[in-house]
Enzyme design. Structure first.
Site, PDB file in Angstrom:
ATOM      1  N   ASP A 208       0.832  -1.194   0.000  1.00 47.84           N
ATOM      2  CA  ASP A 208       0.000   0.000   0.000  1.00 47.84           C
ATOM      3  C   ASP A 208       0.871   1.251   0.000  1.00 47.84           C
ATOM      4  O   ASP A 208       1.634   1.482   0.938  1.00 47.84           O
ATOM      5  CB  ASP A 208      -0.891  -0.024   1.245  1.00 47.84           C
ATOM      6  CG  ASP A 208      -1.880   1.124   1.294  1.00 47.84           C
ATOM      7  OD1 ASP A 208      -2.027   1.832   0.283  1.00 47.84           O
ATOM      8  OD2 ASP A 208      -2.503   1.316   2.354  1.00 47.84           O
TER       9      ASP A 208
ATOM     10  N   ASP B 204      -2.499   6.585  -5.706  1.00 46.13           N
ATOM     11  CA  ASP B 204      -2.653   5.652  -4.595  1.00 46.13           C
ATOM     12  C   ASP B 204      -2.895   4.247  -5.139  1.00 46.13           C
ATOM     13  O   ASP B 204      -3.740   4.054  -6.014  1.00 46.13           O
ATOM     14  CB  ASP B 204      -3.820   6.083  -3.704  1.00 46.13           C
ATOM     15  CG  ASP B 204      -3.972   5.208  -2.473  1.00 46.13           C
ATOM     16  OD1 ASP B 204      -3.022   5.118  -1.683  1.00 46.13           O
ATOM     17  OD2 ASP B 204      -5.042   4.598  -2.309  1.00 46.13           O
TER      18      ASP B 204
END
Length: 517
Positions: free
Chosen positions: A176, A395
């Protein structure tokens, strides 16, 4: 003469009859082609110069079998860095490794979780840019960190497997770019551990595990990476309410995500093994050893933090990899991608780089300056201030890209106009521009490109334009923010199949087409 005239008239009649049947036959075939699912949809009558993709609709939906990407040559990539296969948490490639079946969220659930994640990103980014403390309020005074069964880490659906400890214990970790701390569940799970596909990491079986002292500078550095209060708010471990940062002489971490999932445990150092063939072994790596973990992390052991904070994996391995990594997210959950550190496939491809935005400096986020968007090869009439007002970030965990309201309105209008020959469907979840393609297997979709600072144009792949709930409800995979002050987010649907290169040492992000699948 009369016989000749009669014969000529008869021939003309037969010729006209033949032509009529042929024309009628062609019309019937054309009608069949536009109503039969097995037919190919002709390109809409767009003006010259419109750029479009021909999309095979089945390609938008996953298969029941695992399809490893033929474009990934592990031997060729590892000579330039370390490569890890990337799998989707709910795809058949991952399920083949799992000992138990995990709940597979529906498309609607995925987008609800995505909305939670994006709201958290926007709040954190706003606070970080403003210089405010980046904290996640832990509301429940009786338990401090509220358990929320079924909560997930937003749309972070991709994981890799790494070795932890000596000897190495294989652990699957969600990777992530929106998180910094790396952590994994640990025995003896003094409060709570959820089910995971591998055996839970046991530090007592590792010769290289060490606890971090609560008085060390490394313990103090946790606040920026974990959104942790150093105040009267406690962290509940083993039924004991304690002050964050210290349990006896051992450093304690506590991290809570936007969906109320959390991990609490001891902060320690351990050996991390990416790959032994390229020297991808790191001793004394700082990570969280989770003793109280809640939230449905879908069978993975924890999380690999690829943000920009000094405790992230990227920063801790900077001496070897120079804060350079890349990934390619597969087109569907049935396919595989890759995550590389150091070199990787990008060294052999033409990568378009854009500088990280100045406004994101000092934050954990990778900020991008969006300058324009085109649909069908034509730039939309959007003022530059629309994008610069709140900025943008990329992201890996957000699913659907979020745009300033004015930018999304222009994108939606142009897309609908160029797709006017297709039947509109009902809106679904957070998506408001949907189509009913139940009559077709192939459709023509206008291309969409994003333009970033430095004159960089990034063309979105065909699988990054549409999000399919079903063949009768396929939607434009973008959403407008509620307010012009909310940061734009470049999500993972739009990143699929391209290689995204993060070059932290040079302060830039790059894009290369044809990374995987």
């Amino acid at each position: 003469m009369a016989n000749t005239t009669t014969l000529f008239a008869l021939l003309c009649f037969l010729l006209l009859l033949l032509l009529s049947k042929t024309a009628n036959g062609d019309a019937h075939i054309l009608e069949t082609n536009t109503t039969n699912r097995n037919a190919t949809r002709p390109r809409p009558p767009w003006p010259p110069g419109i750029h479009f993709h021909t999309v095979q609709l089945p390609s938008l939906f996953p298969s029941n079998t695992c399809r490893p990407s033929p474009s990934i040559s592990k031997d060729g990539l590892e000579s330039k860095g370390a490569i890890l296969p990337v799998l989707h948490l709910h795809g058949p490639c991952a399920q083949a490794q799992q000992q138990q079946q995990q709940h597979k969220p529906t498309a609607d659930e995925t987008l609800r979780q995505d909305e939670s994640r994006v709201k958290t990103i926007q709040s954190r980014y706003r606070n970080a840019v403003a210089g405010a403390d980046d904290v996640s309020v832990m509301k429940d005074s009786s338990t401090t960190i509220p358990a929320k069964d079924g909560a997930t880490l937003g749309g972070a659906n991709y994981f890799v497997t790494v070795g932890v400890g000596t000897p190495a214990q294989q652990q699957s970790l969600i990777f992530d770019t929106g998180s910094d701390l790396t952590w994994t569940q640990c025995q003896p799970c003094v409060r709570s551990c959820y089910k995971q596909q591998e055996k839970i990491f046991d530090p007592s079986s590792s010769a290289s595990y060490r606890n971090v002292s609560c008085s060390s500078a490394s313990c103090s550095a946790l606040a920026s990476a974990t959104s942790m209060f150093h105040s009267i708010i406690g962290i509940l471990i083993n039924q004991v309410r304690i002050k964050p940062g210290c349990s006896s002489s051992t450093c304690v971490y506590g991290i809570q995500y936007g969906d109320s999932s959390y991990s609490v445990g001891f902060y320690g150092t351990e050996k991390i093994t990416l790959t032994t063939s390229t020297g991808g072994v790191f001793n004394n790596f700082f990570f969280g050893c989770g003793q109280n973990n809640q939230g449905l992390f879908r069978g993975t052991a924890g999380l690999l933090g690829l943000g920009r904070d000094k405790v992230s994996f990227v920063s801790q391995t900077a001496r070897k990899y120079r804060k350079r990594f890349s990934y390619c997210l597969p087109s569907t959950s049935s396919d595989t991608g890759f995550l590389t550190f150091g070199g990787g496939a990008s060294t052999t491809k033409s990568v378009k780089y854009t500088p990280l935005s100045a406004s994101s400096a000092g934050t954990s986020f990778y900020g991008l300056d969006i300058t324009a968007i085109s649909v069908g090869g034509q730039k939309l009439p959007i003022s530059a201030t629309v994008f610069s007002t709140a900025g943008g970030v990329i992201d890996s965990g957000a699913v659907i890209s979020r745009l300033p309201p004015a930018a999304y309105s222009a994108l939606r209008s142009a897309f609908r106009q160029q797709m006017s020959s297709y039947p509109l469907g009902k809106p679904r979840s957070i998506l408001d521009t949907c189509y009913d393609f139940s009559s077709y297997d192939v459709v023509s979709v206008p291309g969409i490109s994003f333009f970033f600072a430095g004159g960089v144009e990034v063309e979105i792949g065909a699988v990054g334009i549409l999000y399919g709930f079903s063949i009768s409800q396929v939607c434009l995979a973008f959403k407008g923010n509620d307010d012009a002050s909310e940061v734009a987010v470049f999500g993972n649907v739009q990143q699929r199949t391209m290689e995204v290169v993060y070059d932290g040492a040079r302060g830039r992000v790059g894009f290369a087409g044809g990374g995987c699948n």
